[in-house]
Design a protein around this motif. Sequence first.
Motif, PDB file in Angstrom:
ATOM      1  N   SER A 156      -1.697  18.555  -0.229  1.00 34.26           N
ATOM      2  CA  SER A 156      -2.432  17.546  -0.871  1.00 34.26           C
ATOM      3  C   SER A 156      -3.248  16.711  -0.086  1.00 34.26           C
ATOM      4  CB  SER A 156      -1.469  16.416  -1.556  1.00 34.26           C
ATOM      5  OG  SER A 156      -0.703  15.539  -0.329  1.00 34.26           O
ATOM      6  N   TYR A 157      -4.516  16.277  -0.359  1.00 33.72           N
ATOM      7  CA  TYR A 157      -5.507  15.051   0.346  1.00 33.72           C
ATOM      8  C   TYR A 157      -5.739  14.077  -0.395  1.00 33.72           C
ATOM      9  CZ  TYR A 157      -9.351  13.464   2.392  1.00 33.72           C
ATOM     10  OH  TYR A 157     -10.310  12.544   3.379  1.00 33.72           O
ATOM     11  N   GLN A 158      -5.573  12.815   0.036  1.00 30.24           N
ATOM     12  CA  GLN A 158      -6.075  11.671  -0.508  1.00 30.24           C
ATOM     13  C   GLN A 158      -6.894  10.747   0.281  1.00 30.24           C
ATOM     14  OE1 GLN A 158      -2.874  10.057  -3.031  1.00 30.24           O
ATOM     15  NE2 GLN A 158      -1.269  11.308  -1.820  1.00 30.24           N
ATOM     16  N   ASP A 159      -7.715  10.285  -0.326  1.00 28.55           N
ATOM     17  CA  ASP A 159      -8.389   9.094   0.245  1.00 28.55           C
ATOM     18  C   ASP A 159      -8.538   7.822  -0.632  1.00 28.55           C
ATOM     19  OD1 ASP A 159     -10.459   7.507   1.258  1.00 28.55           O
ATOM     20  OD2 ASP A 159     -11.694   9.131   1.994  1.00 28.55           O
ATOM     21  N   GLN A 160      -7.509   6.895  -0.317  1.00 25.37           N
ATOM     22  CA  GLN A 160      -7.325   5.691  -1.136  1.00 25.37           C
ATOM     23  C   GLN A 160      -7.871   4.689  -0.497  1.00 25.37           C
ATOM     24  OE1 GLN A 160      -3.833   5.924  -3.739  1.00 25.37           O
ATOM     25  NE2 GLN A 160      -2.986   7.166  -1.799  1.00 25.37           N
ATOM     26  N   THR A 161      -8.697   3.598  -1.262  1.00 27.33           N
ATOM     27  CA  THR A 161      -9.140   2.274  -0.822  1.00 27.33           C
ATOM     28  C   THR A 161      -9.045   1.371  -1.969  1.00 27.33           C
ATOM     29  OG1 THR A 161     -11.008   3.624   0.327  1.00 27.33           O
ATOM     30  CG2 THR A 161     -11.210   1.088   0.156  1.00 27.33           C
ATOM     31  N   THR A 162      -8.293   0.287  -1.461  1.00 26.80           N
ATOM     32  CA  THR A 162      -7.894  -0.814  -2.332  1.00 26.80           C
ATOM     33  C   THR A 162      -7.746  -2.159  -1.804  1.00 26.80           C
ATOM     34  OG1 THR A 162      -5.646  -0.303  -1.992  1.00 26.80           O
ATOM     35  CG2 THR A 162      -6.278   0.693  -3.783  1.00 26.80           C
ATOM     36  N   GLN A 163      -7.984  -3.046  -2.596  1.00 28.82           N
ATOM     37  CA  GLN A 163      -7.771  -4.504  -2.190  1.00 28.82           C
ATOM     38  C   GLN A 163      -6.509  -4.851  -2.135  1.00 28.82           C
ATOM     39  OE1 GLN A 163     -10.638  -7.433  -3.106  1.00 28.82           O
ATOM     40  NE2 GLN A 163      -9.303  -9.331  -3.481  1.00 28.82           N
ATOM     41  N   GLU A 164      -5.758  -5.070  -0.761  1.00 26.55           N
ATOM     42  CA  GLU A 164      -4.387  -5.397  -0.863  1.00 26.55           C
ATOM     43  C   GLU A 164      -4.290  -6.905  -0.343  1.00 26.55           C
ATOM     44  OE1 GLU A 164      -1.935  -3.488  -1.796  1.00 26.55           O
ATOM     45  OE2 GLU A 164      -3.196  -1.868  -2.511  1.00 26.55           O
ATOM     46  N   PRO A 165      -3.335  -7.639  -1.025  1.00 20.69           N
ATOM     47  CA  PRO A 165      -2.831  -8.888  -0.724  1.00 20.69           C
ATOM     48  C   PRO A 165      -1.790  -8.684   0.494  1.00 20.69           C
ATOM     49  CG  PRO A 165      -1.981  -8.640  -2.626  1.00 20.69           C
ATOM     50  CD  PRO A 165      -2.853  -7.323  -2.488  1.00 20.69           C
ATOM     51  N   VAL A 166      -1.740  -9.425   1.451  1.00 23.16           N
ATOM     52  CA  VAL A 166      -0.594  -9.315   2.468  1.00 23.16           C
ATOM     53  C   VAL A 166      -0.276 -10.797   2.672  1.00 23.16           C
ATOM     54  CG1 VAL A 166      -0.135  -8.765   4.965  1.00 23.16           C
ATOM     55  CG2 VAL A 166      -1.768  -7.370   3.793  1.00 23.16           C
ATOM     56  N   PHE A 167       1.040 -10.924   2.856  1.00 25.09           N
ATOM     57  CA  PHE A 167       1.693 -12.238   2.645  1.00 25.09           C
ATOM     58  C   PHE A 167       2.161 -12.761   3.975  1.00 25.09           C
ATOM     59  CE2 PHE A 167       2.202  -9.878  -1.111  1.00 25.09           C
ATOM     60  CZ  PHE A 167       1.679 -10.736  -1.976  1.00 25.09           C
ATOM     61  N   PHE A 168       1.361 -13.566   4.552  1.00 25.77           N
ATOM     62  CA  PHE A 168       1.809 -14.251   5.954  1.00 25.77           C
ATOM     63  C   PHE A 168       2.437 -15.568   5.668  1.00 25.77           C
ATOM     64  CE2 PHE A 168      -2.204 -11.775   6.598  1.00 25.77           C
ATOM     65  CZ  PHE A 168      -1.699 -11.010   7.869  1.00 25.77           C
ATOM     66  N   THR A 169       3.198 -16.199   6.718  1.00 22.37           N
ATOM     67  CA  THR A 169       3.640 -17.615   6.484  1.00 22.37           C
ATOM     68  C   THR A 169       2.819 -18.409   5.958  1.00 22.37           C
ATOM     69  OG1 THR A 169       5.270 -16.927   8.187  1.00 22.37           O
ATOM     70  CG2 THR A 169       5.322 -19.227   7.555  1.00 22.37           C
ATOM     71  N   GLU A 170       1.597 -18.633   6.609  1.00 17.92           N
ATOM     72  CA  GLU A 170       0.683 -19.562   6.386  1.00 17.92           C
ATOM     73  C   GLU A 170      -0.053 -19.324   5.070  1.00 17.92           C
ATOM     74  OE1 GLU A 170       0.864 -17.425   8.907  1.00 17.92           O
ATOM     75  OE2 GLU A 170       1.212 -18.699  10.956  1.00 17.92           O
ATOM     76  N   GLY A 171      -0.186 -18.024   4.452  1.00 14.58           N
ATOM     77  CA  GLY A 171      -0.621 -18.096   3.274  1.00 14.58           C
ATOM     78  C   GLY A 171      -1.036 -16.412   3.114  1.00 14.58           C
ATOM     79  N   THR A 172      -1.434 -16.136   1.811  1.00 16.75           N
ATOM     80  CA  THR A 172      -1.806 -14.949   1.411  1.00 16.75           C
ATOM     81  C   THR A 172      -3.222 -14.728   1.678  1.00 16.75           C
ATOM     82  OG1 THR A 172      -0.042 -14.957  -0.343  1.00 16.75           O
ATOM     83  CG2 THR A 172      -1.718 -13.309  -0.450  1.00 16.75           C
ATOM     84  N   LYS A 173      -3.601 -13.323   2.304  1.00 21.31           N
ATOM     85  CA  LYS A 173      -4.880 -12.970   2.530  1.00 21.31           C
ATOM     86  C   LYS A 173      -5.112 -11.738   1.866  1.00 21.31           C
ATOM     87  CE  LYS A 173      -6.274 -16.992   4.110  1.00 21.31           C
ATOM     88  NZ  LYS A 173      -7.548 -17.709   3.639  1.00 21.31           N
ATOM     89  N   ASP A 174      -6.660 -11.128   1.720  1.00 18.68           N
ATOM     90  CA  ASP A 174      -6.758 -10.082   1.279  1.00 18.68           C
ATOM     91  C   ASP A 174      -7.296  -9.132   2.170  1.00 18.68           C
ATOM     92  OD1 ASP A 174      -5.723 -10.277  -1.648  1.00 18.68           O
ATOM     93  OD2 ASP A 174      -7.651 -11.297  -1.995  1.00 18.68           O
TER      94      ASP A 174
END
Length: 423
Positions: A156-174
């Motif tokens: 298989s070959y995949q090229d995936q691009t998404t907007q991902e939220p990441v959850f830090f102690t100080e808040g969520t950033k994309d």
Amino acid sequence: MKKILLLFLLVSSVTFSQGTIDSLGFSGLKRTKERFLRRLVKVKPNSVFDTLKINTDIERLKRLPGIASASYSFEEKDGRTIVNYEIVENFTIIPGLRISTANNGDFAFRLSVFEFNFLGNNQLIGGFYARDVFDSYGFFYEHPFLFSDKLGVGFSYQDQTTQEPVFFTEGTKDYRFNSKSIEGNLIFSFDFHNEAEVGASLVSESYNFIGEDPVPGGPFSLEADRLAYRAFYRHINVDIDYQYIDGINNEFTAQYFTFLDGDEEAETFLGDFVSLRNDFIYYKKVKEKGNWASRLRLATAFGNEDSPFAPFTLDNQLNIRGVGNTVDRGTAAIVLNTEYRHTFYEKGWFAFQGNAFVDAGTWRNPGESFSELFSGNNVRVFPGIGVRFIHKRIFNAVFRLDYGLGVSEDGTNGIVFGIGQYF
């Protein structure tokens, strides 16, 4: 007692040894190659007639993507037996559509086309294109029986691009997440009930912060090349009769990601780790039209537990219906999905099902101990109902629509659409 013993021996001789099989035939084949099926089945001409072995072949044939149903008939002539396997084939060129809401609130979709019976011997070939804020695509090829009835390959070959939220102690950033990967696998079929895969993939990943300033302590961008090793094992013992399934299926996946290249910050957040996941699925046919299905998922990661870029996500499409798109990340998880499916209407190739379900799970946040799984702070419980539109002659053609309602603290609700049963 002697009469009972004689009766048992008589029944056994009739059931398990009714002469020698003179010939074995297949009827109903259109696209599937007969020589391919002859390689797979255990019953051979000039072998002893054995109904247990024949029924095992029937079960195996029904699991193939290219076959919707299978049965057998036999005829005895002059002490020899003619056996015929009667096949009902699936349509296996399957377009797919998945519609959802992207993590930024935009419309998202995934289009795919897969052929599950390529060249008539159940090879898989296909690809997808997705728009989830950004563009993604992938290509897949798999030949489970390339070398023998026990050994095959997959790529298989995949090229995936998404907007991902990441959850830090100080808040969520994309972040704009991109992953390019190429993977190769060896596929083993040890016996009728046990399968395995081993493989490796080269992965190039990047995370780029979307916004003006990153969260304090959070990186602005990360780039890393990693090598991933994967081992997969499945024990499957199910009987399939179109939309009805009875039995158990256990799938275990182990992955090891090792850091190859990148800066020091990338190695800190995307360093070496091991992820383990086990899915135990139990199916029970209930009377004539019911089916109860349950899945228990256990997952954990070791080696980089403090990283907020955790491998397990809480998401509508993956584990809990109604919870939303990527609403949390964790380094360990326990998820239980259970549902009752009932066929309200069935005629010819079409069946309509309704279902009632409960999805529940708990997560361990990055940097926390395993005890957090049982503290109750991260428990989500979502009961719900749904419908299924099933085409019985097309492989995996189950169009599902579910509505989940959160009853735990800060519970949400939502509709989940997909193709194929949820599990």
